[in-house]
Enzyme design. Structure first.
Site, mmCIF file in Angstrom:
data_model
loop_
_atom_site.group_PDB
_atom_site.id
_atom_site.type_symbol
_atom_site.label_atom_id
_atom_site.label_comp_id
_atom_site.label_asym_id
_atom_site.label_seq_id
_atom_site.Cartn_x
_atom_site.Cartn_y
_atom_site.Cartn_z
ATOM 1 C CD GLU A 153 0.209 6.437 6.296
ATOM 2 O OE1 GLU A 153 1.381 6.422 6.679
ATOM 3 O OE2 GLU A 153 -0.370 5.437 5.824
ATOM 4 C CB CYS A 160 -3.414 0.489 -2.314
ATOM 5 S SG CYS A 160 -3.567 2.238 -2.696
ATOM 6 C CG ASN A 161 -9.881 0.383 -2.374
ATOM 7 O OD1 ASN A 161 -9.494 0.155 -1.239
ATOM 8 N ND2 ASN A 161 -10.929 -0.223 -2.888
ATOM 9 C CB THR A 162 -5.426 4.818 -4.796
ATOM 10 O OG1 THR A 162 -6.298 5.328 -3.792
ATOM 11 C CG2 THR A 162 -5.013 5.911 -5.739
ATOM 12 C CE1 TYR A 178 2.226 5.248 -3.949
ATOM 13 C CE2 TYR A 178 0.824 3.340 -4.334
ATOM 14 C CZ TYR A 178 2.080 3.880 -4.144
ATOM 15 O OH TYR A 178 3.172 3.048 -4.154
ATOM 16 N N GLY A 179 -3.424 8.838 -3.703
ATOM 17 C CA GLY A 179 -4.732 9.329 -4.163
ATOM 18 C C GLY A 179 -4.694 10.715 -4.782
ATOM 19 C CB CYS A 195 -9.632 4.457 1.009
ATOM 20 S SG CYS A 195 -7.976 4.886 1.598
ATOM 21 C CB THR A 196 -6.732 -0.391 2.391
ATOM 22 O OG1 THR A 196 -5.660 0.406 1.880
ATOM 23 C CG2 THR A 196 -7.230 -1.326 1.302
ATOM 24 C CG HIS A 197 -4.984 4.715 4.756
ATOM 25 N ND1 HIS A 197 -4.501 4.294 3.546
ATOM 26 C CD2 HIS A 197 -3.906 5.146 5.474
ATOM 27 C CE1 HIS A 197 -3.171 4.473 3.523
ATOM 28 N NE2 HIS A 197 -2.798 4.985 4.676
ATOM 29 C CG ASP A 223 -1.812 1.190 1.345
ATOM 30 O OD1 ASP A 223 -2.315 1.636 0.297
ATOM 31 O OD2 ASP A 223 -2.044 1.705 2.466
ATOM 32 C CB SER A 224 0.262 4.814 -0.504
ATOM 33 O OG SER A 224 -0.945 4.848 0.245
#
Ligand code: DGL
Length: 273
Positions: A159, A80-82, A49-50, A191-193, A17-18
């Site tokens: 984050e 990561c969806n993005t 990334y988004g 979004c995985t976050h 992921d980012s």
């Protein structure tokens, strides 16, 4: 020559992921597949990334993929969806011998469960721009009212570990109020976050709105693909986990511990240009 895509039962699952968001998928993989070794890469030098162009995200994900294959990953989870929206197709073309499992906003389960026919999807701006999302809505959204909301700032909040602060709450209220006003009864966490914000989100939307996190389904898909390719780790093995970041390893390790309880050393890794 690099031995790309020649994973065996004994080699790890690569997850990237980012940043820390993909840990919401990683923890499900570890829960469902405890015998598997894993390798997690957070591209924190390039987060978010988004807010990057789709081309840039594609290039970054190729570099991360090469890194994970260089560490013998037998399968790669684009957690990561993005990145999945921007690059999954290109990655499969570029590395045809490698099994990839990607993310997509869980529109299908949302339409299967909705009573009101009104669905909310929250994700990064880039996820909504990609073809993958348009195709999903075309395929499953017919006859349903789908409301999308990009949420700048939420990735950064996760984050920073700001999971339940007044600032994060007011940001979320701003993004969720229009969806609630529209009458949604399903909210797709695209979004995985965002699953790390679930307790706060649920408090804001109330018990009548169901939150959908695709991570358990993604972990099941990982198991399916490994089974098909005869790549599952021996069941008696106890999975070992390695973490890498292109950002600050101490910071990542602290956040991974806070978010998942996992206590592992994190190594610094730079991507080749
Ligand atoms: N976890 C990533 C996703 O699923 C966050 C993307 C970002 O870095 O903006 O979209």
């Amino acid at each position: 020559m690099q031995n790309l895509g020649r994973g065996s039962k004994a080699t790890p699952i690569g997850v990237f992921d980012s940043g820390v968001g993909g840990l919401s998928v990683w923890r499900e993989i570890v829960r469902q597949l405890p015998a598997e070794d894993t390798l997690y890469f957070a591209d924190q030098a390039h987060i978010p990334y988004g807010q990057r162009s789709l081309d840039e995200v594609r290039r970054l994900t190729e570099d991360v993929t090469r890194f994970l294959l260089g560490q013998d990953a037998k399968l790669i989870v684009v957690a990561c969806n993005t990145a999945s929206g921007a690059a999954l197709h290109a990655l499969r073309e570029k590395f045809p011998e490698v099994p990839f499992v990607g993310m997509e906003p869980a529109v299908k389960p949302a339409v299967e469960h909705t009573r009101t026919g009104i669905i909310g999807v929250i994700a990064t701006a880039a996820t909504f721009q990609g073809d993958l999302f348009a195709r999903l809505v075309q395929r499953f959204g017919n006859g349903f009212d789908i409301h999308t909301q990009a949420c700048p700032g939420l990735v950064e909040a996760v984050e920073a570990g700001a999971l339940d602060t007044p600032e994060t709450e007011s940001l979320l209220r701003r993004y969720l109020t229009p969806l609630l006003d529209a009458g949604i009864d399903q909210l797709v966490l695209g979004c995985t976050h965002y699953p790390f914000l679930s307790p706060l989100i649920q408090r804001i939307v109330g018990p009548e709105v169901r939150l959908i996190d695709p991570a358990p389904a993604v972990a099941r898909q990982v198991e399916r693909v490994l089974t098909q390719r005869d790549l599952l780790a021996p069941p008696e093995q106890i999975g070992q986990h390695r973490f890498y970041t292109s950002g600050d390893p101490a910071q990542f390790a602290a956040m991974a511990h806070m978010l998942t309880g996992a206590k592992h050393m994190t190594r610094k890794a730079s991507l080749l240009p």
